[in-house]
Write a protein that holds these residues in place. Structure first.
Motif, PDB file in Angstrom:
ATOM      1  N   TYR A   1       0.865  -1.183   0.000  1.00  0.00           N
ATOM      2  CA  TYR A   1       0.000   0.000   0.000  1.00  0.00           C
ATOM      3  C   TYR A   1       0.897   1.227   0.000  1.00  0.00           C
ATOM      4  CZ  TYR A   1      -3.271   3.576   1.571  1.00  0.00           C
ATOM      5  OH  TYR A   1      -4.011   4.719   1.665  1.00  0.00           O
ATOM      6  N   THR A   2       0.640   2.117  -0.962  1.00  0.00           N
ATOM      7  CA  THR A   2       1.448   3.331  -1.099  1.00  0.00           C
ATOM      8  C   THR A   2       0.573   4.546  -0.845  1.00  0.00           C
ATOM      9  OG1 THR A   2       2.789   2.222  -2.778  1.00  0.00           O
ATOM     10  CG2 THR A   2       3.004   4.609  -2.608  1.00  0.00           C
ATOM     11  N   ALA A   3       0.981   5.365   0.080  1.00  0.00           N
ATOM     12  CA  ALA A   3       0.225   6.574   0.431  1.00  0.00           C
ATOM     13  C   ALA A   3       0.949   7.805  -0.089  1.00  0.00           C
ATOM     14  CB  ALA A   3       0.034   6.674   1.945  1.00  0.00           C
ATOM     15  N   ASP A   4       0.163   8.768  -0.568  1.00  0.00           N
ATOM     16  CA  ASP A   4       0.674  10.090  -0.952  1.00  0.00           C
ATOM     17  C   ASP A   4       1.562  10.047  -2.183  1.00  0.00           C
ATOM     18  OD1 ASP A   4      -0.663  11.131   1.266  1.00  0.00           O
ATOM     19  OD2 ASP A   4       1.092  10.848   2.564  1.00  0.00           O
ATOM     20  N   ARG A   5       1.149   9.229  -3.195  1.00  0.00           N
ATOM     21  CA  ARG A   5       1.791   9.384  -4.508  1.00  0.00           C
ATOM     22  C   ARG A   5       1.477  10.773  -5.028  1.00  0.00           C
ATOM     23  NH1 ARG A   5       3.322   5.354  -7.963  1.00  0.00           N
ATOM     24  NH2 ARG A   5       4.282   7.160  -8.975  1.00  0.00           N
ATOM     25  N   ARG A   6       2.392  11.336  -5.793  1.00  0.00           N
ATOM     26  CA  ARG A   6       2.229  12.729  -6.204  1.00  0.00           C
ATOM     27  C   ARG A   6       2.527  12.884  -7.685  1.00  0.00           C
ATOM     28  NH1 ARG A   6       6.352  16.175  -3.301  1.00  0.00           N
ATOM     29  NH2 ARG A   6       7.674  15.648  -5.076  1.00  0.00           N
ATOM     30  N   GLY A   7       1.689  13.651  -8.368  1.00  0.00           N
ATOM     31  CA  GLY A   7       1.919  13.960  -9.767  1.00  0.00           C
ATOM     32  C   GLY A   7       1.597  15.412 -10.068  1.00  0.00           C
ATOM     33  N   TYR A   8       2.138  15.933 -11.138  1.00  0.00           N
ATOM     34  CA  TYR A   8       1.939  17.344 -11.505  1.00  0.00           C
ATOM     35  C   TYR A   8       0.777  17.448 -12.480  1.00  0.00           C
ATOM     36  CZ  TYR A   8       3.142  22.093 -12.950  1.00  0.00           C
ATOM     37  OH  TYR A   8       3.120  23.441 -13.217  1.00  0.00           O
ATOM     38  N   TYR A   9      -0.168  18.362 -12.186  1.00  0.00           N
ATOM     39  CA  TYR A   9      -1.336  18.532 -13.057  1.00  0.00           C
ATOM     40  C   TYR A   9      -1.784  19.990 -13.038  1.00  0.00           C
ATOM     41  CZ  TYR A   9      -6.064  17.994 -14.937  1.00  0.00           C
ATOM     42  OH  TYR A   9      -7.214  18.108 -15.694  1.00  0.00           O
ATOM     43  N   LYS A  10      -1.715  20.653 -14.226  1.00  0.00           N
ATOM     44  CA  LYS A  10      -2.190  22.029 -14.409  1.00  0.00           C
ATOM     45  C   LYS A  10      -1.669  22.985 -13.340  1.00  0.00           C
ATOM     46  CE  LYS A  10      -6.365  21.007 -17.060  1.00  0.00           C
ATOM     47  NZ  LYS A  10      -7.838  21.195 -17.167  1.00  0.00           N
ATOM     48  N   GLY A  11      -0.384  22.955 -13.182  1.00  0.00           N
ATOM     49  CA  GLY A  11       0.256  23.906 -12.285  1.00  0.00           C
ATOM     50  C   GLY A  11       0.269  23.524 -10.833  1.00  0.00           C
ATOM     51  N   GLY A  12      -0.253  22.367 -10.469  1.00  0.00           N
ATOM     52  CA  GLY A  12      -0.250  21.966  -9.074  1.00  0.00           C
ATOM     53  C   GLY A  12      -0.065  20.467  -8.922  1.00  0.00           C
TER      54      GLY A  12
END
Length: 943
Positions: free
Chosen positions: A679-690
């Motif tokens: 289980y992976t928590a808080d994956r992050r990606g860039y989308y429309k400036g945020g």
């Protein structure tokens, strides 16, 4: 900063030997049914049918424990000892992570190397000393690391504080102390150091500890025994208890054992070591001013071992040649030079028999699937044509020998029951003719025909004494030719009515001859004044006698006309009067001295041992820092090594996500079966400036079949696997209105194959090798996605010996939509920033060669064995699709050089690291600037 992290990772690699054991995962077939006997000191786990042997091992360790424990410390923790009877290899180990021991029960034929004690008893008195060592090295800093990291933490601390020479030297002392024999009483055990000393080669300590690619150096066993026995002799039986407690505790800080020796002996470690060497030089009466062997044209460096000479006639010899540069090869030597006959198959030992242009020997062959099961099969080689024939399949045959007419073979069969039998085979096709009846429960070594109705063999009895005997082929009746003694006997050769053989005598092994009709024994003394270190493997022609002696440049064949020997009559009783202690009177001190013969049988009850007993058995907390991932895991493994488990937490510094995982793999069935989830928590990606945040869940299952197809001269492996992965992506609350949660199932399938010939010691790569990896991943439900990877390598010999030409190629393609980003294993051109693109193709070429063999080190920290390099050229083409719907295609070409340093850290941990320079011919469009790139190359694994 990145370079600093890599250097830290490199230094942490010293943990590798501490956690590495000799165990084989899932190595026993399901047909092996396990039982156990238990004492306060050990649980002995054994295959059904070995009850009496297991009880004897349990009785020895139980009754020996109390007597010898005071010489190493008071701590006692019971150990699991697993007896393995399916392998033909003679070995054993005790290891941490997890704490257990395994005995490989097939003995060696050569009694000079290990001794002639019953093999399971030899292992019990040697290996249990390691158990006591680990129990009592759990102190001070070592104990703190164990509390923090489990058994792996103690293993790391012990590995850095106490050298391997002490572990083994102390165990050899123990086997010598509690028995009438032990390697500390065998002249053969000291041959390496005697050869160096008599040739005037007093190598420095770091070279003796770390070895060399150019020169012969003895291993750490005799080094350790000399230092340990000298310490007990001079400073008492509790000297090393005090030293190792201080060392494992890190009482005196850096160089813990050397400092502990200084504080407990009053001498610097260098002075202590030199005094120990001087002591044994005196015992062997080494006079380095004469340099007797050195003055007989001894090569400057190691050339090759020459072993088991066999006369074709008075001017022609057949022998086996083993060098650091080439694979072992059979040689025909005449007055005018040498001829290579054929490369020998992979074998456990170097023994062979010759008759009328035919060679027979035992070759090693592993089982297709089960790592603890392997075989010793007979090979027949035609000397004239070089053609080979496999005579037997899936057998356990050793030391074959021809009959006088060449039609029959006699060989030793070592059964999984622990029994030894003499077997007669048809020399033409390997067909079993008969099993010679066994009358006296003897263990046979190196049998030879005496006429067509008798066999001469060196034998060991049930307590480990040796003799030469004559066996009647039909009845099995045994006639003893020499008094039984703990002095080893080996390599008998029959010529007419005389049997020639090697036997321990005083401070070395010498050549003897026994007249069978008269029972008169002779010691063969050469008339010249040259000193020889041991005389082994006699071969007799019409007018000459050849033998093998040890030198600082390896085993060398010597020969003299039969008139070059004085046949000195000697009474058998005086020749078999016992072994010397080499002046170590400490071997006779204390209640434990020679206690093995006093061990009494105990009525221990055997019971079933479940294959999955204590299945999780978590033993170590293992950190693994490979930026940007920082992982810590809890590792588990059951005692029979059929189930491995892992619970982990990983933090990714780039994205800031946290990953929790659990994995298990079961290896007791023909395919490995694996299960896992994370289980992976808080994956992050860039989308429309945020940034967009989501969580991921994965559940995995799979099957894997690892096959060992090795055969003859080739090492061949095939691994096939397939798995299913369920994945779920769940966006965090703030983004649920923008993105829908998604779940899908995909399959992951692979085939890996490798094939190579044997590799000699100095070969950077094998002379020939091929490898191939195929991997296909495809979504099955929820969406459409796939990825295919094919990569491989071909290795060929270079221009000179130890040079290699390596050609690599790879292709990877994935679907266009990029919905699933499967992991990227494509070997991108070196120097570039790699990306996972739609279609990538690569080929490359490298040329590897050795540059230097420095044999030099610094402050007992780092020792440099070899510097090697390679020049390379990589060519990658790739294309992908841009967000606007268009596509691009680009080339990524690079050339450059790498330099590698093959080193030993802290005098015992082998680590290779290097530097790479890459010149980028094309632009690096995915990152970085400039065409010149420099990288530090370190091994990937920390633990």
């Amino acid at each position: 900063m990145k370079i600093c992290r890599k250097i830290i990772s490199l230094l942490m690699l010293v943990a590798l030997p501490a956690l590495a054991g000799a165990q084989v995962f899932g190595g026993d077939p399901p047909s092996v049914k396990w039982q156990q006997v238990n004492t306060a000191s050990a649980r002995v786990i054994f295959p059904q049918g070995l009850d009496s042997l297991a009880r004897r091992v349990a009785a020895i360790v139980q009754q020996m424990n109390g007597y010898i424990l005071p010489t190493i410390g008071p701590k006692q923790k019971p150990v699991n000892i697993v007896l393995q009877n399916q392998t033909t290899i003679s070995n054993a180990y005790v290891g941490l992570a997890p704490f257990r021991s395994e005995f490989y029960l097939t003995p060696e034929q050569n009694s000079f190397e290990i001794g002639s004690l019953p093999w399971h008893e030899q292992l019990a008195i040697h290996e249990f000393r390691h158990v006591q060592q680990y129990n009592n090295f759990n102190v001070g800093v070592s104990h703190i690391l164990k509390v923090l990291f489990g058994e792996g933490g103690q293993a790391l601390a012990n590995n850095l504080s106490i050298p391997d020479w002490f572990f083994e030297g102390d165990a050899v002392f123990n086997e010598t102390y509690v028995s009438d024999q032990g390697r500390g009483r065998l002249p053969y055990f000291f041959n390496g150091f005697r050869a160096l000393w008599e040739s005037g080669r007093d190598y420095n300590y770091m070279k003796l500890r770390n070895g060399s690619y150019r020169d012969y150096t003895p291993d750490w066993y005799p080094l350790g025994y000399m230092l340990v026995s000298y310490g007990r002799q001079q400073y008492g039986n509790d000297f090393w208890k005090r030293v190792t407690k201080d060392a494992a505790s890190y009482t005196w800080g850096f160089y813990p054992l050397q400092q502990a020796v200084r504080h407990n002996s009053g001498l610097s470690f260098e002075t202590f070591r030199n005094n120990a060497f001087k002591y044994f030089k005196n015992e062997f009466k080494i006079d380095t001013s004469k340099n007797l062997i050195y003055n007989h044209n001894l090569p400057e460096h190691f050339t090759a071992d020459e072993e088991f000479p066999a006369w074709v006639n008075d001017s022609t010899l057949i022998y086996l040649k083993s060098s650091y540069d080439y694979r072992p090869v059979f040689i025909e030597k005449r007055n005018n030079g040498e001829r290579r006959i054929a490369v020998r198959d992979i074998s456990i030992d170097n023994y062979f028999s010759y008759h009328d242009n035919k060679i027979v020997y035992s070759a090693y062959r592993p089982d297709l699937r089960w790592g603890y099961r392997n075989y010793s099969e007979l090979m027949l080689l035609d000397v004239k044509s070089g053609k080979e024939q496999r005579l037997t399949s899936k057998t356990r045959y050793f030391s074959p020998s021809f009959s006088p007419d060449g039609r029959t073979l006699v060989t030793v069969e070592e059964a999984t029951t622990g029994k030894s039998h003499l077997v007669l085979l048809d020399a033409g096709n390997g067909k079993l003719l008969s099993v010679i009846p066994e009358r006296q429960n003897l263990y046979y070594t190196y049998p030879q025909f005496y006429g067509n109705k008798k066999i001469i063999s060196a034998v060991r009895d049930t307590i480990g004494k040796m003799s030469l005997v004559m066996i009647d082929i039909q009845s099995g009746a045994v006639k003893t030719l020499l008094p039984f003694s703990f002095q080893p006997v080996a390599f008998p050769k029959v010529k007419n009515d005389t049997v020639y053989f090697s036997a321990s005598f005083g401070t070395q092994e010498d050549l003897f001859a026994l007249s069978i009709p008269t029972s008169q024994l002779y010691r063969l003394k050469n008339r010249n004044i040259r000193a020889y270190i041991g005389k082994y493997e006699p071969a007799i022609s019409q007018h000459k006698l050849a033998w093998v002696s040890f030198t600082a440049a390896g085993y060398k064949i010597n020969s003299l006309a039969d008139t070059g020997f004085v046949w000195e009559k000697i009474a058998p009783e005086s020749a078999r009067s016992g072994l010397t202690d080499f002046g170590i009177t400490a071997l006779g001190n204390g209640q434990a001295a020679d206690m093995l013969k006093a061990v009494k049988a105990e009525p221990l009850q055997a019971s079933k041992y479940p294959r999955l007993y204590h299945p999780l058995n978590f033993h170590s907390i293992i950190p693994d820092f490979s930026d940007p991932n920082y992982q810590i895991s809890l590792a588990g493994e059951n005692i029979l090594n059929t189930l491995q488990t892992n619970i982990s937490f990983n933090y990714n510094r780039d994205e800031g996500y946290k990953e929790f995982g659990a994995d298990a793999i079961y290896g007791a069935w023909f395919p490995y079966v694996s299960l896992g989830a994370n289980y992976t928590a808080d994956r992050r990606g860039y989308y429309k400036g945020g940034n967009v945040y989501w969580n991921e869940t994965q559940i995995r299952s799979g099957l894997q079949v690892p096959l060992n197809l090795s055969y003859g001269k080739n090492l061949t492996y095939l691994n096939i696997g397939s798995g299913l992965v369920y994945a779920n992506t769940s966006f965090q609350e703030a983004y649920r209105s923008l993105f829908a949660d998604r779940s899908y199932i995909y399959s992951s399938n692979f085939v890996s194959f490798s094939h190579s010939v044997q590799r000699a010691r100095k070969n950077i790569y094998p002379k020939f090798q091929q490898s191939l990896l195929l991997r296909y991943r495809s979504a099955l439900t929820g969406l459409s996605a796939d990825q295919f990877l094919a990569s491989g390598a071909l290795i060929f010999p270079g221009v000179f010996v130890n040079h290699s030409l390596v050609i690599t190629a790879a292709h990877q393609q994935k679907d266009k939509n990029n919905i699933i980003s499967f992991s990227n294993d494509f070997p991108f051109s070196r120097g570039y920033t790699a990306e996972n693109l739609h279609n990538m193709n690569k080929w490359g070429v490298s040329y590897h060669l050795p540059l230097l063999y420095p044999d030099a080190g610094f402050a007992n920290l780092v020792y440099l064995l070899r510097v090697r390099g390679d020049a390379f050229y990589d060519y990658t083409t790739a294309n992908d699709f841009l967000s606007n719907g268009t596509s691009f295609k680009s080339k990524f070409r690079s050339g450059g050089a790498e330099i590698y340093f093959d080193t030993k850290f802290f005098n015992q941990t082998a680590i290779t690291f290097g530097f790479r320079y890459s010149y980028l011919i094309d632009e690096d469009i995915f990152g970085g600037s400039g065409r010149n790139r420099f990288e530090l190359i370190v091994p990937v694994t920390i633990f």
